[in-house]
Design an enzyme around this catalytic site. Sequence first.
Site, PDB file in Angstrom:
ATOM      1  N   CYS A 157      17.224  25.213 -27.313  1.00  0.00           N
ATOM      2  CA  CYS A 157      18.375  25.105 -27.904  1.00  0.00           C
ATOM      3  C   CYS A 157      18.147  24.143 -29.146  1.00  0.00           C
ATOM      4  CB  CYS A 157      19.646  24.864 -27.298  1.00  0.00           C
ATOM      5  SG  CYS A 157      21.162  24.888 -28.135  1.00  0.00           S
ATOM      6  N   ASP A 313      23.186  36.192 -26.117  1.00  0.00           N
ATOM      7  CA  ASP A 313      23.457  34.783 -26.334  1.00  0.00           C
ATOM      8  C   ASP A 313      24.936  34.597 -27.633  1.00  0.00           C
ATOM      9  OD1 ASP A 313      23.649  32.061 -26.938  1.00  0.00           O
ATOM     10  OD2 ASP A 313      21.421  31.807 -27.378  1.00  0.00           O
ATOM     11  N   HIS A 342      22.819  32.450 -23.275  1.00  0.00           N
ATOM     12  CA  HIS A 342      22.420  31.127 -23.857  1.00  0.00           C
ATOM     13  C   HIS A 342      21.641  30.339 -22.576  1.00  0.00           C
ATOM     14  CE1 HIS A 342      21.713  28.197 -26.693  1.00  0.00           C
ATOM     15  NE2 HIS A 342      22.103  27.315 -26.007  1.00  0.00           N
TER      16      HIS A 342
END
Length: 368
Positions: A157, A313, A342
Amino acid sequence: MSNGVPTASFEQWIETMKLPEEAVLPQDLEKIKRFTEVVTTESDPQVGQTPKEVIWTKNKSKLYHYAPHAKKTNKVPILFIYALINRSYILDLYPGNSLIEYLVNDGHDVYLLDWGTAGHEDRHMKIDDYIVDYIPRAAKKVLKDSGAKELTIYGYCMGGTMSTIFTSLYNDILPIKNLVLMTSPTDFEDAGLYTNWLNKDTFQLDKMVDTLGNIPFEMIDYGNRLLSPISNSLGTYVGLASRIENDNAVLTWKLMQKWLNDGVPFPGEAYRQWIRDFYQENKLVKGELAVRGQEVKLSNIKANLLNICATRDNIVQPEQIKALNKQVSSKVNTLHEVPTGHVSVCTGRYAQKEIYPFVSKWLKDHSK
């Protein structure tokens, strides 16, 4: 009267909702009891159980080295770089459901840079500070501790975005063999709903940071939940109720709820920079980002690249991720798309069966 409703009418309505005792089956009562226990009284499961030791610290940050469960067969150590929000134990969630545990058991030498919990005194920390003052020192410590000549940088991320910037700046200074990224945005031109919510003409960024200092986790979490408000609120409990007799499903639910509700404050100046330079001005992919006066050019990245994109995501759009592969100079340039979300890119059944083995094999193939 009760809130404007005649009491008698209200009580009559309640009576119509009551089911006769014989209509409630014993097994249904057991499910209700179990659901109530899980939600209200049962303790949280223990997370981050893979054995580790702290080998370096700076401010709130800690560099962990994970004890090998098997003989180290991969000579290139892995340094995980996590985001400035949430807790890094998502990478080592639970035995049997842990990316770090899998890699350690498969012969990799694994390290993790955990940023810790920012205090009020850290509100002036910028992304620049973490990239220039922390990650290079952690990388050097990994090389010294492992005795290796090269290393793999592995970001998740926002931690992947920071890893990308770091690799761009240090690829010719430090021996970075591989760069592995999971759901890490590079291009912020279209960030889905965030593009509208964080519009610089309406979003009061400076007022927020100047007033609060650090940004509370709850504010960021609330925004993430609004991406899918029904499924992220009522839906999660409906899902639990439907699988309340499945002990493994209940454990998974408890683990995710623990992590989702266990966030950390976002250092104020880093948040200001993250929103302005990335979401509002999209400087990274445009080649306009500077860190401590150094231009960040994605074409400077020569390390072998594995860029993992989760096609479902809703926090980082797939196109935000794919843009990086078009700009780097890596000879090994792999874009790996997976049908997950995600978080499920690094935890859950699909991750365990498909993603963990793929990552481990890719690392072995490109660490010789």
